[in-house]
Structure formats: structure tokens, C-alpha cells
Design a protein around this motif. Structure first.
Motif, PDB file in Angstrom:
ATOM      1  N   LEU A 299      -1.838  26.092  32.368  1.00 11.10           N
ATOM      2  CA  LEU A 299      -1.527  24.680  32.157  1.00 11.10           C
ATOM      3  C   LEU A 299      -0.072  24.372  32.492  1.00 11.10           C
ATOM      4  O   LEU A 299       0.234  23.363  33.125  1.00 11.10           O
ATOM      5  CB  LEU A 299      -1.834  24.282  30.717  1.00 11.10           C
ATOM      6  N   LEU A 300       0.825  25.255  32.072  1.00  9.80           N
ATOM      7  CA  LEU A 300       2.245  25.066  32.371  1.00  9.80           C
ATOM      8  C   LEU A 300       2.479  25.143  33.877  1.00  9.80           C
ATOM      9  O   LEU A 300       3.217  24.349  34.438  1.00  9.80           O
ATOM     10  CB  LEU A 300       3.078  26.120  31.632  1.00  9.80           C
ATOM     11  N   HIS A 301       1.833  26.099  34.512  1.00  9.84           N
ATOM     12  CA  HIS A 301       1.981  26.264  35.964  1.00  9.84           C
ATOM     13  C   HIS A 301       1.468  25.018  36.702  1.00  9.84           C
ATOM     14  O   HIS A 301       2.061  24.574  37.679  1.00  9.84           O
ATOM     15  CB  HIS A 301       1.239  27.519  36.409  1.00  9.84           C
ATOM     16  N   ALA A 302       0.353  24.450  36.233  1.00 16.05           N
ATOM     17  CA  ALA A 302      -0.210  23.256  36.870  1.00 16.05           C
ATOM     18  C   ALA A 302       0.707  22.043  36.652  1.00 16.05           C
ATOM     19  O   ALA A 302       0.854  21.212  37.547  1.00 16.05           O
ATOM     20  CB  ALA A 302      -1.592  22.963  36.301  1.00 16.05           C
ATOM     21  N   LYS A 303       1.323  21.951  35.462  1.00 16.75           N
ATOM     22  CA  LYS A 303       2.235  20.828  35.203  1.00 16.75           C
ATOM     23  C   LYS A 303       3.497  20.912  36.047  1.00 16.75           C
ATOM     24  O   LYS A 303       4.027  19.896  36.479  1.00 16.75           O
ATOM     25  CB  LYS A 303       2.609  20.804  33.731  1.00 16.75           C
ATOM     26  N   LEU A 304       3.992  22.113  36.271  1.00 11.64           N
ATOM     27  CA  LEU A 304       5.226  22.288  37.025  1.00 11.64           C
ATOM     28  C   LEU A 304       5.016  22.176  38.529  1.00 11.64           C
ATOM     29  O   LEU A 304       5.970  21.941  39.264  1.00 11.64           O
ATOM     30  CB  LEU A 304       5.860  23.642  36.693  1.00 11.64           C
ATOM     31  N   ALA A 305       3.784  22.352  38.973  1.00  6.48           N
ATOM     32  CA  ALA A 305       3.503  22.307  40.419  1.00  6.48           C
ATOM     33  C   ALA A 305       3.357  20.897  40.941  1.00  6.48           C
ATOM     34  O   ALA A 305       3.305  19.936  40.337  1.00  6.48           O
ATOM     35  CB  ALA A 305       2.227  23.080  40.721  1.00  6.48           C
TER      36      ALA A 305
END
Length: 101
Positions: free
Chosen positions: A95-101
């Protein structure tokens, strides 16, 4: 032994993250170099789970029984809790990776 376990952990990591895999030599090196610290952290967590006062009480209560449902149940609950924490951490990371991308 730690190196062998780290390579095994790296292979498991690759299988679980399929189809994503490192695409450069630096990525492969990072995978193998990060496997050892991850393995040591997992071993530290496991040691803390099995060397605590609750574990000692479960062990002393079922010491004289060759097959103890209390010990089996405690081990199963600990396994499920720790596995759940790792799965939750994996989802949080995605989820964090998707938000930062």
C-alpha cells in the motif's frame, strides 16, 4: 549455515514476489545481501517468542506429558500471530509503495 539459510530465504522471497524479480546485477546482489539481515531479524523474533515467561509457564505445566495439546496450541497460535504480522507488514508495504508511486 547462515549463508545457506540466507540463500534459501532469498529463493523463497523470489517465489513469493513472482513475477517481480531483480532486473540488474545490483538488484540481485541486494537481494542476496539483504537476505542475511532479514534472516537474523526473523531468528531474533523467533528466539524472543520461545524464550519468554509465558513459554516457560506453558513448558512447566506440560513438562511431564509426551504429547501436550497446550504446547502444540501455543506453538500454533504463535506461528499464526507471527505469520499474520508478516503478511500485514507485506500488505502495508504494498500500500505504501502504491501511494508513493
Amino acid at each position: 549455515m547462515y549463508l545457506g539459510c540466507s540463500v534459501l530465504l532469498g529463493c523463497i522471497w523470489l517465489v513469493l514476489s513472482y513475477p517481480d524479480r531483480p532486473s540488474s546485477p545490483v538488484g540481485w546482489a541486494c537481494l542476496l545481501l539483504l537476505a542475511l539481515p532479514v534472516h537474523l531479524v526473523v531468528e531474533l523474533i523467533a528466539r524472543q517468542c520461545w524464550d519468554n515467561p509465558l513459554t516457560q509457564r506453558v513448558e512447566s505445566a506440560s513438562r511431564h506429558k509426551p504429547l501436550s495439546l497446550l504446547r502444540i496450541g501455543y506453538g500454533l497460535i504463535m506461528l499464526l500471530l507471527i505469520s499474520g504480522l508478516f503478511v500485514a507488514a507485506g500488505y502495508a508495504w504494498m500500500l505504501l509503495h502504491a501511494k508513493l508511486a
